[in-house]
Every structure is written in C-alpha cells, then in structure tokens.
Design a protein around this motif. Sequence first.
Motif, PDB file in Angstrom:
ATOM      1  N   LYS A   1       8.900 -31.625  34.154  1.00  0.00           N
ATOM      2  CA  LYS A   1       8.234 -33.419  34.410  1.00  0.00           C
ATOM      3  C   LYS A   1       8.101 -34.331  32.962  1.00  0.00           C
ATOM      4  O   LYS A   1       7.454 -32.826  31.697  1.00  0.00           O
ATOM      5  CB  LYS A   1       7.823 -33.380  34.935  1.00  0.00           C
ATOM      6  N   ILE A   2       7.872 -35.114  33.251  1.00  0.00           N
ATOM      7  CA  ILE A   2       7.063 -36.122  32.068  1.00  0.00           C
ATOM      8  C   ILE A   2       5.727 -36.597  31.836  1.00  0.00           C
ATOM      9  O   ILE A   2       5.437 -37.018  33.178  1.00  0.00           O
ATOM     10  CB  ILE A   2       7.460 -37.286  31.498  1.00  0.00           C
ATOM     11  N   ILE A   3       4.736 -36.106  31.453  1.00  0.00           N
ATOM     12  CA  ILE A   3       3.271 -36.334  31.440  1.00  0.00           C
ATOM     13  C   ILE A   3       3.036 -36.912  30.659  1.00  0.00           C
ATOM     14  O   ILE A   3       2.930 -37.420  29.291  1.00  0.00           O
ATOM     15  CB  ILE A   3       3.041 -34.968  31.901  1.00  0.00           C
ATOM     16  N   THR A   4       1.233 -37.219  30.759  1.00  0.00           N
ATOM     17  CA  THR A   4       0.465 -38.152  29.595  1.00  0.00           C
ATOM     18  C   THR A   4      -0.223 -37.721  28.779  1.00  0.00           C
ATOM     19  O   THR A   4      -1.537 -36.615  30.020  1.00  0.00           O
ATOM     20  CB  THR A   4       0.074 -39.507  30.213  1.00  0.00           C
ATOM     21  N   VAL A   5      -0.263 -37.277  27.485  1.00  0.00           N
ATOM     22  CA  VAL A   5      -1.290 -36.976  26.709  1.00  0.00           C
ATOM     23  C   VAL A   5      -2.446 -38.015  26.815  1.00  0.00           C
ATOM     24  O   VAL A   5      -1.749 -39.103  26.543  1.00  0.00           O
ATOM     25  CB  VAL A   5      -0.873 -36.593  25.725  1.00  0.00           C
ATOM     26  N   GLU A   6      -3.519 -37.820  27.251  1.00  0.00           N
ATOM     27  CA  GLU A   6      -4.775 -38.586  27.569  1.00  0.00           C
ATOM     28  C   GLU A   6      -5.693 -38.270  26.505  1.00  0.00           C
ATOM     29  O   GLU A   6      -5.923 -39.755  25.855  1.00  0.00           O
ATOM     30  CB  GLU A   6      -5.471 -38.425  29.069  1.00  0.00           C
ATOM     31  N   ARG A   7      -5.884 -37.671  26.146  1.00  0.00           N
ATOM     32  CA  ARG A   7      -6.927 -37.664  24.671  1.00  0.00           C
ATOM     33  C   ARG A   7      -6.766 -35.941  23.929  1.00  0.00           C
ATOM     34  O   ARG A   7      -5.860 -34.729  24.442  1.00  0.00           O
ATOM     35  CB  ARG A   7      -7.974 -37.653  24.586  1.00  0.00           C
ATOM     36  N   VAL A   8      -6.610 -35.777  22.658  1.00  0.00           N
ATOM     37  CA  VAL A   8      -6.384 -34.610  22.114  1.00  0.00           C
ATOM     38  C   VAL A   8      -8.358 -34.492  21.941  1.00  0.00           C
ATOM     39  O   VAL A   8      -8.711 -35.185  21.390  1.00  0.00           O
ATOM     40  CB  VAL A   8      -6.390 -34.489  20.537  1.00  0.00           C
ATOM     41  N   GLN A   9      -9.036 -33.495  22.106  1.00  0.00           N
ATOM     42  CA  GLN A   9     -10.210 -32.813  21.944  1.00  0.00           C
ATOM     43  C   GLN A   9     -10.698 -31.489  21.408  1.00  0.00           C
ATOM     44  O   GLN A   9     -10.424 -30.805  22.219  1.00  0.00           O
ATOM     45  CB  GLN A   9     -10.912 -32.679  23.968  1.00  0.00           C
ATOM     46  N   GLY A  10     -10.401 -31.840  19.929  1.00  0.00           N
ATOM     47  CA  GLY A  10     -11.332 -31.053  18.633  1.00  0.00           C
ATOM     48  C   GLY A  10      -9.822 -30.358  18.852  1.00  0.00           C
ATOM     49  O   GLY A  10      -7.984 -30.058  18.615  1.00  0.00           O
ATOM     50  N   GLU A  11      -9.813 -28.977  19.917  1.00  0.00           N
ATOM     51  CA  GLU A  11      -7.993 -27.667  19.283  1.00  0.00           C
ATOM     52  C   GLU A  11      -7.291 -27.940  21.337  1.00  0.00           C
ATOM     53  O   GLU A  11      -6.470 -26.796  21.595  1.00  0.00           O
ATOM     54  CB  GLU A  11      -8.542 -26.335  19.040  1.00  0.00           C
ATOM     55  N   VAL A  12      -7.819 -29.195  22.068  1.00  0.00           N
ATOM     56  CA  VAL A  12      -7.426 -29.216  23.330  1.00  0.00           C
ATOM     57  C   VAL A  12      -6.511 -30.681  23.555  1.00  0.00           C
ATOM     58  O   VAL A  12      -6.991 -31.568  23.421  1.00  0.00           O
ATOM     59  CB  VAL A  12      -8.572 -28.699  24.411  1.00  0.00           C
ATOM     60  N   ILE A  13      -5.120 -29.967  24.536  1.00  0.00           N
ATOM     61  CA  ILE A  13      -4.770 -30.925  24.486  1.00  0.00           C
ATOM     62  C   ILE A  13      -5.460 -32.088  26.013  1.00  0.00           C
ATOM     63  O   ILE A  13      -5.413 -30.443  26.817  1.00  0.00           O
ATOM     64  CB  ILE A  13      -3.427 -31.215  24.311  1.00  0.00           C
TER      65      ILE A  13
END
Length: 115
Positions: free
Chosen positions: A57-69
Amino acid sequence: MRPYRNINDSELDTLGALREWSSDAVRNLSLPAKILWVHSAREKFHRLDPMDSCLVKIITVERVQGEVIKTDFGSYSLDTGKNIFYSCGCKKFCDCYGQLYLLKDSDALSDRHTA
C-alpha cells in the motif's frame, strides 16, 4: 543498496518505486509525502493476491523525528526503512511488519535523477 526479499524489481517498477533506500532522500521529502509500504512477510501469504492492500500500500510519511520515520501506518527506521518496533504478538495475520520504498516521483529524488 538494501537487499530485500518481499518484492521484486519488476513489481517495484510497476508500482513506481525504487529498490534503493536513501535516508537522505527521506530527510529531504516535502512532508507529508507518499511512500510505498510492503509487508515484510508478503511471500508467506500466497493465498492472497500479491498486490492485496493488506500486503502492499501507499502510506503517508508525516514527520521524521531523529532517526525515526513517523507515518500514518506506524514507525520505521530512517536508516533501513523497516519497522523499528516489535509485532503486537497476535497469532493471526497482522500489519505489524513492513518495509518502506521510496517512490520515483518523490520531489526529494528529482534532483538526484536529473543531476
């Protein structure tokens, strides 16, 4: 390049995704951004269509927080694009594990392909 077992090059091409994983490209995405998610154990669910929305599926990246997507479908390692948390422990089919793939039409990748 990151090795993978859950999807082949032809399928990635059809879906408009790249085999290569680039944490730098993810950091440069204009958020929110679309990204491809593929179930880590997709090959084990042979009774389902391999492109079933439970598996790809296509999902949405909401934010990158440090080393975590952070996405609308869980959290993933910036370094590998794989889930960083353990599965929920249920004994039936679950969307706990997945792996991310960058989409070719991502704005963060356009400079790299034209350079």
